[in-house]
Design an enzyme around this catalytic site. Structure first.
Site, PDB file in Angstrom:
ATOM      1  N   ARG A  37      -4.595  14.682  -2.663  1.00  0.00           N
ATOM      2  CA  ARG A  37      -3.436  14.464  -3.535  1.00  0.00           C
ATOM      3  C   ARG A  37      -2.916  15.756  -4.160  1.00  0.00           C
ATOM      4  O   ARG A  37      -2.401  15.756  -5.276  1.00  0.00           O
ATOM      5  CB  ARG A  37      -3.761  13.448  -4.642  1.00  0.00           C
ATOM      6  CG  ARG A  37      -4.141  12.072  -4.125  1.00  0.00           C
ATOM      7  CD  ARG A  37      -2.903  11.309  -3.697  1.00  0.00           C
ATOM      8  NE  ARG A  37      -3.229   9.957  -3.291  1.00  0.00           N
ATOM      9  CZ  ARG A  37      -2.941   8.869  -4.017  1.00  0.00           C
ATOM     10  NH1 ARG A  37      -2.339   8.981  -5.154  1.00  0.00           N
ATOM     11  NH2 ARG A  37      -3.262   7.686  -3.577  1.00  0.00           N
ATOM     12  N   ARG A  41       2.181  14.408  -8.209  1.00  0.00           N
ATOM     13  CA  ARG A  41       2.652  14.396  -9.586  1.00  0.00           C
ATOM     14  C   ARG A  41       2.167  15.524 -10.488  1.00  0.00           C
ATOM     15  O   ARG A  41       2.740  15.749 -11.540  1.00  0.00           O
ATOM     16  CB  ARG A  41       2.290  13.055 -10.242  1.00  0.00           C
ATOM     17  CG  ARG A  41       3.221  11.954  -9.835  1.00  0.00           C
ATOM     18  CD  ARG A  41       2.781  10.646 -10.439  1.00  0.00           C
ATOM     19  NE  ARG A  41       1.461  10.257  -9.929  1.00  0.00           N
ATOM     20  CZ  ARG A  41       0.838   9.147 -10.273  1.00  0.00           C
ATOM     21  NH1 ARG A  41       1.382   8.334 -11.146  1.00  0.00           N
ATOM     22  NH2 ARG A  41      -0.329   8.853  -9.770  1.00  0.00           N
ATOM     23  N   ARG A  50      11.452  14.745  -6.318  1.00  0.00           N
ATOM     24  CA  ARG A  50      11.362  13.288  -6.203  1.00  0.00           C
ATOM     25  C   ARG A  50      12.327  12.554  -7.130  1.00  0.00           C
ATOM     26  O   ARG A  50      12.495  11.330  -7.014  1.00  0.00           O
ATOM     27  CB  ARG A  50       9.926  12.822  -6.498  1.00  0.00           C
ATOM     28  CG  ARG A  50       8.945  12.873  -5.343  1.00  0.00           C
ATOM     29  CD  ARG A  50       9.192  11.789  -4.293  1.00  0.00           C
ATOM     30  NE  ARG A  50       9.454  10.483  -4.872  1.00  0.00           N
ATOM     31  CZ  ARG A  50       8.540   9.654  -5.351  1.00  0.00           C
ATOM     32  NH1 ARG A  50       7.283   9.969  -5.283  1.00  0.00           N
ATOM     33  NH2 ARG A  50       8.865   8.504  -5.884  1.00  0.00           N
ATOM     34  N   ASP A  86       1.955   8.247   2.982  1.00  0.00           N
ATOM     35  CA  ASP A  86       1.057   7.327   2.294  1.00  0.00           C
ATOM     36  C   ASP A  86       0.392   6.458   3.352  1.00  0.00           C
ATOM     37  O   ASP A  86       0.939   6.283   4.445  1.00  0.00           O
ATOM     38  CB  ASP A  86       1.806   6.446   1.284  1.00  0.00           C
ATOM     39  CG  ASP A  86       0.827   5.690   0.398  1.00  0.00           C
ATOM     40  OD1 ASP A  86       0.321   6.285  -0.569  1.00  0.00           O
ATOM     41  OD2 ASP A  86       0.523   4.517   0.697  1.00  0.00           O
ATOM     42  N   TYR A 161      -5.011  -3.953   1.057  1.00  0.00           N
ATOM     43  CA  TYR A 161      -3.639  -4.007   0.514  1.00  0.00           C
ATOM     44  C   TYR A 161      -2.855  -5.186   1.093  1.00  0.00           C
ATOM     45  O   TYR A 161      -2.119  -5.876   0.390  1.00  0.00           O
ATOM     46  CB  TYR A 161      -2.892  -2.686   0.762  1.00  0.00           C
ATOM     47  CG  TYR A 161      -3.374  -1.583  -0.152  1.00  0.00           C
ATOM     48  CD1 TYR A 161      -3.093  -1.604  -1.520  1.00  0.00           C
ATOM     49  CD2 TYR A 161      -4.138  -0.532   0.336  1.00  0.00           C
ATOM     50  CE1 TYR A 161      -3.551  -0.614  -2.365  1.00  0.00           C
ATOM     51  CE2 TYR A 161      -4.606   0.480  -0.504  1.00  0.00           C
ATOM     52  CZ  TYR A 161      -4.308   0.430  -1.854  1.00  0.00           C
ATOM     53  OH  TYR A 161      -4.781   1.399  -2.690  1.00  0.00           O
TER      54      TYR A 161
END
Ligand code: 1CP
Length: 354
Positions: A37, A41, A50, A86, A161
């Protein structure tokens, strides 16, 4: 922030990079380092790009993917880039109705529970994802000598998921399906293995120098169930890409009890989370695999002296493996100060230099 040139002209090819050589267990001048990651962010330059662009749209826009993938290489001088995407992107690409909701994660419109739901999981072919091929090609070209790591979600984590309909701590519907209808479970995982394997192949054929299979949540299973319900499918993915000749990294969280089986499922490198020491991980996998890990991502918030001691300890323990790729034990936390990550990269390079 652009202090590291990702593409020096006179460097060797990424397939002979330090990361790839460490993954093969060869001698390297220093321990390679990247962060799960790392594109995301924690970087202000990422948040700026973004702004107003939904996550899935960003993942399907090659120019954005390339820029976001290269950002942490420029900023930190890490030894590899991870493709910005992702684990649910290939599911979206084959037509599953899902979204990536900010602050939540992947949400599936209609959870998968019955045999009829298999019809919503057609095969993935290169024609399904031309944007991914293009994004990988142009990213590899931009990266020059720095290797790109492609990735996919493993069947269990993807199934969780789909079956839960979103993030879950308990995986209750997933386990109910696994035990209640093993045949349907196996058919679902076989489809997911095809999609996952094909997605890795697309990335490697477009120029990725290594691949990582994320089975993030498989630590929720006891070993016997892992071997019975999951391992054959993960093995199908990993063995299915063996012919590509790129190192295969296999990672999950809370997988201390599963490390030997996850390594033997067809990995070249076993990813280790921060709960198991690298020393124990090496012992549990018989000293036969390169290891990746495993600084606790929360320690980046500790005073530098404490963090420095931990980084040195991880580098030292990594010397016991045939090869070591320094990483965090899980992803970069959103509030992380990126300047600390840059210091960690410099420290790993300095203390591991041979
Ligand atoms: O920098 C990088 O590492 C590249 C980008 C990347 C990767 C490798 C993203 C971007 N996602 C992933 C893999 C991924 N996605 C995993 C495996 C890695 C891990 O264990 O952390 C998993 C489990 C997911 C699923 C997912 N996608 C979650 C977790 C939800 C849960 O179950 O708790 C979340 C929050 C996302 C969204 C996502 N993926 C990536 C980003 C930058 C974001 C946030 C997007 C946004 O908020 O707009």
């Amino acid at each position: 922030a652009a202090s590291h040139d990702p593409s020096p002209t006179s460097s060797p090819s990424p397939s002979e990079s330090i990361l790839v050589r460490a993954a093969r267990g060869e001698q390297v001048p220093h321990t390679p380092v990247w962060f799960m990651r790392q594109a995301g962010r924690s970087l202000p330059e990422y948040r700026a790009l973004r702004e107003g662009v939904p996550m899935l749209q960003a993942c399907r826009t090659p120019d954005l993917v390339t820029e976001i993938t290269v950002q942490p290489v420029r900023r930190h001088g890490v030894d590899a880039a991870i493709f910005f995407s992702d684990i649910v992107v290939p599911l979206h690409a084959v037509g599953v109705d899902l979204d990536i909701v900010p602050g939540t994660g992947p949400v599936v419109a209609q959870p998968f529970r019955t045999r009829a739901d298999l019809d919503r999981l057609p095969e993935l072919t290169p024609e399904t994802v031309p944007d991914i091929t293009q994004a990988v090609r142009q990213t590899v070209s931009e990266l020059g000598a720095t290797p790109l790591i492609g990735f996919a979600g493993a069947p269990f984590t993807l199934a969780s998921y789909l079956v839960e309909g979103g993030p879950s701590k308990t995986h209750q519907h997933t386990k109910a399906l696994m035990y209640g209808d093993p045949e349907l479970w196996n058919d679902l995982c076989a489809r997911l293995a095809q999609i996952s394997g094909a997605f890795l192949r697309v990335q490697a054929e477009a120029g990725a120098s290594a691949v990582q299979l994320f089975d993030s949540w498989v630590g929720a299973l006891p070993r016997a169930d892992y071997l019975r319900f999951v391992e054959p499918h993960s093995r199908a993915v990993l063995e299915g890409v063996a012919d590509l000749g790129v190192p295969r990294i296999h990672f999950g969280v809370v997988t201390g009890e599963l490390l030997p089986d996850m390594a033997a499922a067809g990995a070249d490198v076993i990813g280790v989370d921060y709960r198991v020491s690298l020393t124990d991980a090496v012992a549990r996998t018989g000293g036969r695999y390169a290891v990746q890990g495993n600084l606790d991502p929360a320690l980046v918030f500790a005073p530098w002296e404490a963090l420095e001691a931990k980084v040195r300890d991880v580098v030292e323990q990594g010397r016991q493996a045939p090869g070591h790729i320094f990483n965090l034990g899980h992803g970069v936390l959103p509030d992380t100060d990126p300047t600390v990550l840059t210091r960690v990269v410099e420290l790993v390079h300095e203390v591991s230099a041979r």
